[in-house]
Scaffold this motif. Sequence first.
Motif, PDB file in Angstrom:
ATOM      1  N   GLU A 359       0.810  -1.214   0.000  1.00 27.15           N
ATOM      2  CA  GLU A 359       0.000   0.000   0.000  1.00 27.15           C
ATOM      3  C   GLU A 359       0.849   1.273   0.000  1.00 27.15           C
ATOM      4  O   GLU A 359       0.383   2.335  -0.403  1.00 27.15           O
ATOM      5  N   HIS A 360       2.089   1.151   0.461  1.00 21.66           N
ATOM      6  CA  HIS A 360       2.998   2.307   0.536  1.00 21.66           C
ATOM      7  C   HIS A 360       4.400   1.789   0.247  1.00 21.66           C
ATOM      8  O   HIS A 360       5.089   1.328   1.156  1.00 21.66           O
ATOM      9  N   LEU A 361       4.834   1.881  -0.992  1.00 25.49           N
ATOM     10  CA  LEU A 361       6.072   1.226  -1.410  1.00 25.49           C
ATOM     11  C   LEU A 361       7.314   1.772  -0.722  1.00 25.49           C
ATOM     12  O   LEU A 361       8.346   1.099  -0.693  1.00 25.49           O
ATOM     13  N   ASP A 362       7.228   2.983  -0.162  1.00 20.11           N
ATOM     14  CA  ASP A 362       8.387   3.544   0.519  1.00 20.11           C
ATOM     15  C   ASP A 362       8.414   3.199   2.004  1.00 20.11           C
ATOM     16  O   ASP A 362       9.286   3.672   2.739  1.00 20.11           O
ATOM     17  N   ARG A 363       7.486   2.357   2.437  1.00 17.92           N
ATOM     18  CA  ARG A 363       7.443   1.922   3.830  1.00 17.92           C
ATOM     19  C   ARG A 363       7.800   0.441   3.924  1.00 17.92           C
ATOM     20  O   ARG A 363       7.517  -0.336   3.006  1.00 17.92           O
ATOM     21  N   PHE A 364       8.366   0.062   5.073  1.00 17.13           N
ATOM     22  CA  PHE A 364       8.752  -1.326   5.288  1.00 17.13           C
ATOM     23  C   PHE A 364       7.984  -1.896   6.466  1.00 17.13           C
ATOM     24  O   PHE A 364       7.783  -1.224   7.498  1.00 17.13           O
ATOM     25  N   ARG A 365       7.553  -3.147   6.321  1.00 15.41           N
ATOM     26  CA  ARG A 365       6.843  -3.840   7.386  1.00 15.41           C
ATOM     27  C   ARG A 365       7.743  -4.899   8.005  1.00 15.41           C
ATOM     28  O   ARG A 365       8.384  -5.673   7.279  1.00 15.41           O
ATOM     29  N   ILE A 366       7.827  -4.940   9.317  1.00 14.89           N
ATOM     30  CA  ILE A 366       8.588  -5.996   9.999  1.00 14.89           C
ATOM     31  C   ILE A 366       7.700  -7.232  10.104  1.00 14.89           C
ATOM     32  O   ILE A 366       6.612  -7.181  10.673  1.00 14.89           O
ATOM     33  N   LEU A 367       8.192  -8.330   9.552  1.00 15.33           N
ATOM     34  CA  LEU A 367       7.444  -9.576   9.525  1.00 15.33           C
ATOM     35  C   LEU A 367       7.938 -10.581  10.557  1.00 15.33           C
ATOM     36  O   LEU A 367       7.182 -11.460  10.992  1.00 15.33           O
ATOM     37  N   HIS A 368       9.226 -10.472  10.905  1.00 17.55           N
ATOM     38  CA  HIS A 368       9.832 -11.456  11.801  1.00 17.55           C
ATOM     39  C   HIS A 368      11.091 -10.845  12.403  1.00 17.55           C
ATOM     40  O   HIS A 368      11.828 -10.159  11.711  1.00 17.55           O
ATOM     41  N   ALA A 369      11.322 -11.085  13.678  1.00 13.41           N
ATOM     42  CA  ALA A 369      12.512 -10.573  14.361  1.00 13.41           C
ATOM     43  C   ALA A 369      13.400 -11.717  14.787  1.00 13.41           C
ATOM     44  O   ALA A 369      12.911 -12.740  15.313  1.00 13.41           O
ATOM     45  N   GLY A 370      14.710 -11.557  14.565  1.00  9.88           N
ATOM     46  CA  GLY A 370      15.655 -12.585  14.959  1.00  9.88           C
ATOM     47  C   GLY A 370      16.164 -12.376  16.366  1.00  9.88           C
ATOM     48  O   GLY A 370      16.001 -11.324  16.959  1.00  9.88           O
TER      49      GLY A 370
END
Length: 370
Positions: A359-370
Motif C-alpha cells: 500500500e505504501h512502497l516507501d514503507r517497510f513492514r517488519i514480519l519477523h525478528a531474529g
Amino acid sequence: MNTPPTPAHERPADGSSVRIGALVPLTRPGWVEAGRHLLAGLELAVREVNDAGGIAGRTLELVVRDTAADPRRAEAAVDELAGLGVVALAGEYHSVVARAAALRADALGLPFLCSSAVLDALTDQPTRWVARLSPAQSHGWRIYADFLLDAGHSRIAVAAQPSVYWASGARILRDHLAPRGGTVIELDMSALAPTAVGDELVHHGATALLLLAGHPEPAVSIVKSVRRDRRLPEILIGAPAGQPEFAEWAALLGGDGAGIPFLRYLPERLGPLGARVGAALRERLGEAPSFVAFEGYDTIAVLAEVLRSRGADRARVAEAWPHVAVEGTRGPIRFSRTPDISLWQWAWTSVHVVDRDPEHLDRFRILHAG
C-alpha cells in the motif's frame, strides 16, 4: 582504477593525515546503489570526525577504490592501499570480493573492518587482522529460514546463480530447514531462463521462491515473470540477500516488488544517534538511507575510536578489536570470537525480516525478528 575524487573536507592540509582505505563497488557489475550508500556512510562519518578535530589533531582521510564486484580488482586495491600507507581498510559489500580483500589484508598484516559482507568464511584460518560489523550469513539466513517455517512454507525453491555466496546461502537454508521438515529445491539460473521459473515452481509444488540471484538481473526478470504467472497467485517470493532494500528495486518493479521479504540489519526504532545520522544520510543521498549506509558510518566510528585510543599503527589497531566498545547507530558495538567464524565479529546487530508495504512502497513492514 576509476576512483572518485576525495571531497575537499577529507583532503589533508599538510600531508600528515591518517589514511583509511575504502573498498566500495561503484561501477557495474558491482551493486552500484549499495556502493553509493556504503560510501555515503563512510564519508559522513569521516566528515564528522574531522569536524570534531580529527585524530589527535590529524585529518582523517578516506582513500577510495572501486572494486566493481571483482575479487582480483579488490586484491590489487589492497596491495595499492597498503603501499600508500593506509592504517586500515574499511568497507566492501559483496561477500566474494570481501573474502578476497580479507585474505590479502591478512597476508599483508593490514587491519580490515568489513562493513557489509556476510559470508561466514571471509578467511580460511583464524585471523587477528580482520573484523566485521555485518551479521554472518549463517546467523541471518537461519532467522530467514525460521520466518519461512513460521509462515507455513516447507517446499522452498531457490533460483540460484553460480557463486560461493549463493551456494553458501542455499546450504544454510537446507541444513536449517531439513530437520524441521523443510525441502529446498535448487533451480540453476545459469541454465534456466527467468520465463521458465514458473514451470519449475508448478512442477515441484513449491510454495515459496527465493531469489539467490543478482540485481537487477536476473532477479527483476524473475519477479516479473512469476508475478504474471496465473498458476502462482499465492507463491511467496523472497530475497534474503536484501535486493528490495534499495530504491532502485521499487523503481524497476513498482508494485511487483512489494511483499517480497528480505533481511534487514536495522533495529525497529533508531536511538538518538541513529536518528541524527539517518537524517544526515537522507540529506546526503537524497533518499532514505539503507542499512548499508548505517554500516558505513559505524565502520568509521569504530576505526576513529580505535585510532584515538591506540594510535595510527596497524598492529595496535588489530590488537584493539577485542577491546572495542563504541556506541553505533544501531546499538553498542563490541567484537568477539564466534564459533565457526574466523574473524572478530560484532555478534549481533538487529536482524529483521521485512518487506515493502504494497500500500505504501516507501514503507517497510517488519514480519519477523531474529
